[in-house]
Design a protein around this motif. Structure first.
Motif, PDB file in Angstrom:
ATOM      1  N   THR A  20      34.506  36.983  40.056  1.00 11.39           N
ATOM      2  CA  THR A  20      33.671  36.258  41.003  1.00 11.39           C
ATOM      3  C   THR A  20      34.288  36.063  42.196  1.00 11.39           C
ATOM      4  OG1 THR A  20      32.576  35.149  39.097  1.00 11.39           O
ATOM      5  CG2 THR A  20      32.385  34.102  41.144  1.00 11.39           C
ATOM      6  N   ALA A  22      33.340  34.630  46.413  1.00 14.01           N
ATOM      7  CA  ALA A  22      32.312  34.072  47.344  1.00 14.01           C
ATOM      8  C   ALA A  22      31.691  35.226  48.212  1.00 14.01           C
ATOM      9  CB  ALA A  22      33.000  33.139  48.151  1.00 14.01           C
ATOM     10  N   MET A  48      20.550  31.250  39.723  1.00 10.29           N
ATOM     11  CA  MET A  48      21.252  32.553  39.430  1.00 10.29           C
ATOM     12  C   MET A  48      20.458  33.376  39.082  1.00 10.29           C
ATOM     13  SD  MET A  48      24.673  31.448  37.032  1.00 10.29           S
ATOM     14  CE  MET A  48      23.278  30.550  35.683  1.00 10.29           C
ATOM     15  N   ASP A  83      37.689  34.137  38.521  1.00  9.25           N
ATOM     16  CA  ASP A  83      36.732  33.150  39.178  1.00  9.25           C
ATOM     17  C   ASP A  83      37.365  32.546  40.462  1.00  9.25           C
ATOM     18  OD1 ASP A  83      34.623  31.706  40.071  1.00  9.25           O
ATOM     19  OD2 ASP A  83      34.504  30.223  38.214  1.00  9.25           O
ATOM     20  N   VAL A  85      35.528  31.044  42.758  1.00 10.98           N
ATOM     21  CA  VAL A  85      34.539  30.222  43.344  1.00 10.98           C
ATOM     22  C   VAL A  85      34.586  29.034  42.873  1.00 10.98           C
ATOM     23  CG1 VAL A  85      32.285  30.011  43.599  1.00 10.98           C
ATOM     24  CG2 VAL A  85      33.147  31.913  43.957  1.00 10.98           C
ATOM     25  N   SER A  90      29.366  30.082  37.987  1.00  6.95           N
ATOM     26  CA  SER A  90      30.231  31.106  38.707  1.00  6.95           C
ATOM     27  C   SER A  90      31.206  31.536  37.392  1.00  6.95           C
ATOM     28  CB  SER A  90      31.170  30.577  39.835  1.00  6.95           C
ATOM     29  OG  SER A  90      32.093  29.714  39.258  1.00  6.95           O
ATOM     30  N   GLY A 118      24.607  34.020  42.581  1.00  9.70           N
ATOM     31  CA  GLY A 118      24.326  32.743  42.467  1.00  9.70           C
ATOM     32  C   GLY A 118      24.486  31.940  43.604  1.00  9.70           C
ATOM     33  N   ARG A 119      23.872  30.717  43.802  1.00 13.75           N
ATOM     34  CA  ARG A 119      23.766  29.732  44.985  1.00 13.75           C
ATOM     35  C   ARG A 119      23.772  28.442  44.181  1.00 13.75           C
ATOM     36  NH1 ARG A 119      19.617  31.540  47.570  1.00 13.75           N
ATOM     37  NH2 ARG A 119      20.860  33.309  48.627  1.00 13.75           N
ATOM     38  N   TRP A 125      27.789  33.193  45.493  1.00 14.84           N
ATOM     39  CA  TRP A 125      28.853  34.210  45.096  1.00 14.84           C
ATOM     40  C   TRP A 125      28.142  35.186  44.252  1.00 14.84           C
ATOM     41  CZ3 TRP A 125      27.042  29.382  42.953  1.00 14.84           C
ATOM     42  CH2 TRP A 125      26.973  29.279  41.628  1.00 14.84           C
ATOM     43  N   THR A 127      28.934  37.831  40.729  1.00 17.50           N
ATOM     44  CA  THR A 127      30.215  37.916  39.605  1.00 17.50           C
ATOM     45  C   THR A 127      29.760  39.495  39.138  1.00 17.50           C
ATOM     46  OG1 THR A 127      30.025  35.656  39.095  1.00 17.50           O
ATOM     47  CG2 THR A 127      30.701  37.426  37.349  1.00 17.50           C
ATOM     48  N   ASP A 369      28.710  28.990  30.055  1.00 22.64           N
ATOM     49  CA  ASP A 369      29.510  29.682  30.688  1.00 22.64           C
ATOM     50  C   ASP A 369      30.996  29.838  29.639  1.00 22.64           C
ATOM     51  OD1 ASP A 369      31.177  27.295  30.760  1.00 22.64           O
ATOM     52  OD2 ASP A 369      31.042  27.149  33.047  1.00 22.64           O
TER      53      ASP A 369
END
Length: 433
Positions: A20, A22, A48, A83, A85, A90, A118-119, A125, A127, A369
């Motif tokens: 992941t 940014a 997402m 990851d 982020v 994320s 995703g935001r 970001w 992934t 997650d």
């Protein structure tokens, strides 16, 4: 793509590599969706989308959530996750949709996409998720699809399904009779409408309309289940748990004054307050044993949506036993808001009086997650779109002592509105004898 189920846990041999990073990304999420197989979780423009599919976990039966949680732990324990982020959503995630009933013919799924965009909180970001045996030493750069131009919503003509309006009012009357006899306190009865999706554009335009018209709901798409739910079943984030309970409904007013009157009548309605209290009591009873502390809104508040008012109560607490979001989904589903009270008696009544398989309607939908954190809503204001283009939309009402069959039927029409408008058609409302 790897598929696993509870009977053959191939996930034990599955290893994923997850990266992941940014990105500087400001384009809306929905226009990048795969129109044929959309994966979406969004509210107020943040959330997402998933593209492609690396892994699918399918379960069924009474242990469907526990089986999915076990398989997901096997996948995450073996995963290599980088990851950079560190925001909710994320890293490694799976989008999920769970069947409502233990004996449903519908499967419950966790879907791991190849790419997640995703935001959240003004940050974005990407992934990439790969099977280790397919991953190269140097993964190719992620190429996101260009946002698609806005299109008209697809046209679907809906007709009554297994439970036509006249049959629904008969079922409601029977449920009220049984409540008056003392068999149970509340039962939630639903009906379905059915149509066919012919357009080649797929579901992206319908989801865009849901997101535009109902921005304060969870707009979702998982394995053909699409909708805009106002009800948070459970959210887990680093040891904090929260939920939003909805029960009690009123239509919006024609103008500002009548709208305020509708909200005030709902807030003081004995019937709606009693229905709401049962739903809150159910949520507290099921979440409480897993928390060190659980607080509720002091009084129900009126939640405003574009087409109706709801009575709502927010719950928030601290986990006390290390449960994952899937563990809590298993504990709280089905809530009194979508089943009734007492739960087992209400479920038996639903199976008898509704006469159709709810599938994933009123079941949990959301994401989880690698740490077990996640956000799950109740699949309301939704439809299941099959591979052959069949669209089944669902709406239900909580039936209590004071319920009036014709009023409950009218409430289902209000609740159908988000989906039928997303598919470009008014809801069918044949006259009731």
């Amino acid at each position: 793509m790897t598929r696993t189920d509870a009977a053959a846990p191939a996930a034990a041999d599955t290893r994923l590599r997850v990266r992941t990073v940014a990105v500087d990304e400001t384009a809306p999420l929905v226009p990048r969706l795969d129109p044929r197989h959309p994966l979406l979780w969004m509210r107020r423009g943040e959330g997402m989308i998933g593209l492609g599919e690396v892994l699918r976990i399918e379960t069924s039966g009474p242990d469907r959530v526990a089986d999915a949680a076990r398989e997901w732990r096997r996948v995450t324990d073996a995963a290599d996750v980088d990851d950079r982020v560190g925001l909710p959503g994320s890293g490694l995630v799976a989008f999920g949709a769970i069947a409502f009933a233990d004996d449903s013919a519908a499967t419950s799924v966790l879907v791991v996409p190849e790419i997640v965009l995703g935001r959240r909180d003004g940050r974005a970001w990407v992934t990439r998720i790969e099977l280790v045996d397919e991953a190269s030493a140097a993964p190719a750069p992620v190429e996101l699809p260009e946002p698609a131009p806005k299109r008209d919503v697809p046209r679907v003509r809906f007709e009554p399904g297994t439970m036509p309006p006249e049959a629904y009012t008969v079922a409601v009357a029977e449920a009220v009779r049984r409540i008056d006899d003392g068999r149970y306190e509340k039962v939630v009865l639903a009906r379905e409408i059915v149509g066919t999706l012919h357009e080649g554009a797929g579901l992206r335009a319908a989801l865009a309309k849901l997101a535009d018209d109902y921005p304060d709901t969870w707009v979702f798409a998982v394995d053909g289940l699409i909708g805009a739910s106002p009800e948070t079943l459970v959210r887990v984030d680093h040891g904090t748990v929260s939920a939003r309970v909805l029960a009690g409904t009123a239509s919006r007013g024609a103008d500002a004054a009548s709208d305020r009157d509708q909200a005030a009548r709902l807030a003081s309605s004995h019937k709606d307050l009693a229905e709401h209290a049962l739903a809150v009591e159910s949520a507290v009873a099921t979440l409480g044993p897993h928390t060190a502390r659980l607080d509720a809104s002091p009084e129900p508040f009126t939640l405003q949506l574009p087409n109706l008012w709801h009575l709502a109560t927010d719950l928030k607490g601290t986990l006390g036993d290390g449960s994952s979001s899937l563990d809590l989904v298993r504990a709280v589903h089905p809530t009194a808001a979508v089943a009734g009270t007492p739960r087992n008696l209400a479920l038996a009544a639903i199976a008898e009086l509704e006469g159709f398989d709810r599938g994933r309607y009123a079941g949990p939908v959301g994401w989880v997650d690698a740490d077990g954190d996640g956000e799950w809503a109740i699949a309301l204001r939704c439809a299941q779109v099959s591979a052959d283009g069949t669209v089944r939309a669902y709406a239900g009402c909580g039936i209590v002592h004071d319920s009036v069959p014709a009023d409950e039927l009218a409430e289902t029409d209000m609740k159908f509105r988000p989906i039928v408008e997303a598919f470009g058609a008014p809801p069918p409302s044949p006259p009731v004898p």
